[in-house]
Design an enzyme around this catalytic site. Structure first.
Site, PDB file in Angstrom:
ATOM      1  CB  THR A   1      -0.443   1.561  -3.890  1.00  0.00           C
ATOM      2  OG1 THR A   1      -0.227   0.152  -3.789  1.00  0.00           O
ATOM      3  CG2 THR A   1      -1.674   1.951  -3.091  1.00  0.00           C
TER       4      THR A   1
ATOM      5  N   GLY B   1       3.584   1.472  -1.827  1.00  0.00           N
ATOM      6  CA  GLY B   1       4.446   1.357  -3.011  1.00  0.00           C
ATOM      7  C   GLY B   1       4.005   2.232  -4.177  1.00  0.00           C
ATOM      8  CG  ASP B   2       6.307   3.777  -8.092  1.00  0.00           C
ATOM      9  OD1 ASP B   2       6.474   4.840  -7.468  1.00  0.00           O
ATOM     10  OD2 ASP B   2       6.464   3.637  -9.318  1.00  0.00           O
TER      11      ASP B   2
ATOM     12  CG  HIS C   1       2.226  -5.564 -20.665  1.00  0.00           C
ATOM     13  ND1 HIS C   1       1.207  -5.928 -19.827  1.00  0.00           N
ATOM     14  CD2 HIS C   1       3.033  -4.758 -19.926  1.00  0.00           C
ATOM     15  CE1 HIS C   1       1.402  -5.363 -18.634  1.00  0.00           C
ATOM     16  NE2 HIS C   1       2.502  -4.666 -18.669  1.00  0.00           N
TER      17      HIS C   1
ATOM     18  CB  ALA D   1      -0.915  -0.003   1.217  1.00  0.00           C
TER      19      ALA D   1
END
Ligand code: BG6
Length: 498
Positions: free
Chosen positions: A16, A13-14, A239, A11
């Site tokens: 989030t 981190g980047d 991706h 929570a």
């Protein structure tokens, strides 16, 4: 059913702050989150609820587009946030989580829970087991796991086994945010809601396909993560191969989670296994080097000075089925390229005979269809027409559709779309366990080859360029070349090439 609580591991981190909270705010603003919802952030950093609310409010000001920021709504949204300091690697600490969930919901054993794993990948296998030990794998509970799911084929299999021992497959949502992009979903609509292209969408009319997803940024302070990951695991195995699937798949009979994902798996299973020659000649990996004011990858924080991690990869891949046999798919991704662009370029075969003159450049060759995912989202078809005036010269022109003409893309971003789908129990746009393994099965030999051949080439490319020259050479074999869009992609006139 109990009240909905979303629990975010990682929570502080980047991901989030950049993606999840802005997406959740978007959903909240649109009245698209369940009544009485709460969001509980989990992390090792010690915050109080109030501090966390202030911190997120601040980040929303940074990462929500200005036009979307409504002060009162942002504050109201943050009042739904809670924070629990906890080390997710420690089984013994999950009792705290249980207590906190009961306190927030005001119920015993709430089960309308959605866990989101936005942690370093090393915790993906640990957290579900601790949740199970704490009795938190309840019937209405779901879990979203970030990519990369697994480090290679074996670890992906092991992870799948761990998840299967804790949750049912319908509770597991492996996220790949590219599938949440409006423009990626539109590939399906473009292909299967129109009659005119599908008859041409095969080896008889298509010469080759390019798929590009490149960025003009470096690793943005994520050295620790990126060193262990590299471009193949970060972008290609998930991706890019998803985009291959959307471009190459057969139409599902009915559009639902099972049918759609069955077709994705069929594409992955049809990928032509990589031969020794492919590994040596049809894969180019690179690493950016310093250029002008831009640091080289090896100078980035958290990166070894002799790092062999790839920040660029280009590959030629084939699909062994009736539709695509003999049609190469060239895929590439890279950091520190001249621009940020994700697009699919479909090159149709040339006319059998050229009977018109073309002088002075801009000559039509084969028709080319560009599906631009971002930025400047849209679709362009390039074709030849007679240059006005005397004689019979032809020039290349284009027909284009731009999302701007619809008033731009709807606000909801990829993460908002996917989180909303997960809450609704719709797994269509999430990766199924067999798909993740089929994709790894295809890419695993590349990782093994690099591991076993310490001297396999890793080409340097100056930051801000289109990657190693060797990646051009790879395409020349087919008489092809990469479509490099202009640097400044701001309006529809700029579907130009360098
Ligand atoms: C993430 C990768 O999955 O996708 C990043 O981890 C990358 O390295 C990002 O920058 C690109 O996503 P987008 O949506 O900005 O093209």
């Amino acid at each position: 059913m109990s009240k909905f609580i979303m629990i975010i591991f990682g929570a502080s981190g980047d991901l989030t702050k950049r993606k999840l909270m802005p997406a959740l705010y978007t959903l909240y603003k649109g009245g698209r989150l369940p009544e009485g919802f709460s969001i509980l952030g989990i992390g090792r950093t010690s915050y109080t609820d109030n501090y966390y609310r202030e911190y997120i409010l601040n980040e929303l000001h940074r990462f929500v587009p200005a036009a979307e920021q409504v002060e009162q709504q942002m504050t109201d949204f943050c009042n739904h946030l809670f924070y629990q300091t906890l080390n997710p690697a420690e089984a013994g600490e999950y009792g705290l989580l249980n207590e906190r969930l009961e306190a927030i919901s005001g119920e015993e054993q709430p089960d309308n829970l959605l866990f989101y794993l936005a942690t370093p990948p090393s915790l993906y296998g640990v957290i579900p087991l601790h949740l199970k030990a704490a009795g938190l794998n309840r019937p209405h509970t779901r879990i979203i796991v970030e990519k990369p799911f697994g480090y290679d084929l074996n670890s992906a299999r092991e992870l799948n086994e761990v998840y299967a021992s804790v949750f049912q497959e319908h509770q597991i949502y492996r996220i790949d945010h590219f599938l949440g992009k409006e423009t990626a979903q539109n590939i399906l609509a473009f292909r299967f809601a129109n009659g005119i292209f599908e008859p041409l969408w095969n080896r008889n009319y298509i010469d080759y396909v390019e798929i590009t997803a490149v960025e003009n940024l470096g690793i943005e302070g994520r050295g620790g993560f990126y060193e262990d990951t590299g471009a193949l695991r970060d972008m290609v195995q998930n991706h890019l191969v998803q985009l291959v699937a959307l471009t190459a798949m057969e139409p599902p009979a009915v559009f639902n989670a099972d049918n759609f994902r069955n077709e994705v798996v069929k594409v992955y299973e049809s990928l032509a296994p990589l031969t020794e020659e492919d590994l040596e000649e049809h894969i180019v990996r690179g690493q950016y080097t310093a250029s002008g004011s831009k640091a080289g990858y090896r100078e980035e924080k958290g990166v070894a000075s002799d790092s062999r991690t790839e920040t660029y990869i280009a590959m030629k891949i084939g699909i062994n089925n009736w539709r695509w046999s003999g049609v190469p798919f060239y895929i590439r991704t890279g950091k520190q390229m001249p621009t940020k662009v994700s697009e699919i370029v479909v090159h149709f075969r040339e006319t059998p005979h050229r009977m018109f003159r073309c002088e002075g450049g801009n000559c039509p060759r084969a028709n080319k269809l560009i599906l631009r995912l971002q930025p400047n989202e849209g679709i362009v078809l390039k074709f030849g027409m007679k240059a006005p005036g005397s004689g019979f010269d032809v020039k290349q022109v284009m027909m284009d559709f731009s999302y701007d003409k619809l008033g731009g893309l709807p606000v909801g971003d990829a993460y908002a779309r996917l989180i909303e789908d997960c809450i609704a129990g719709d797994a269509t746009l999430f990766t199924r366990s067999d798909a993740v393994e089929a994709s790894w099965r295809f890419f695993d030999p590349v990782l093994r080859y690099w591991k076993e051949h310490a001297d396999a080439p890793l080409y340097g490319y100056p930051a801000g360029t289109w990657g190693p020259l060797e990646s051009e050479a790879m395409m020349h074999e087919h008489g092809a070349e990469w479509t490099n869009p202009c640097k400044n992609l701001t309006n529809t006139d700029e579907y130009c090439e360098l």
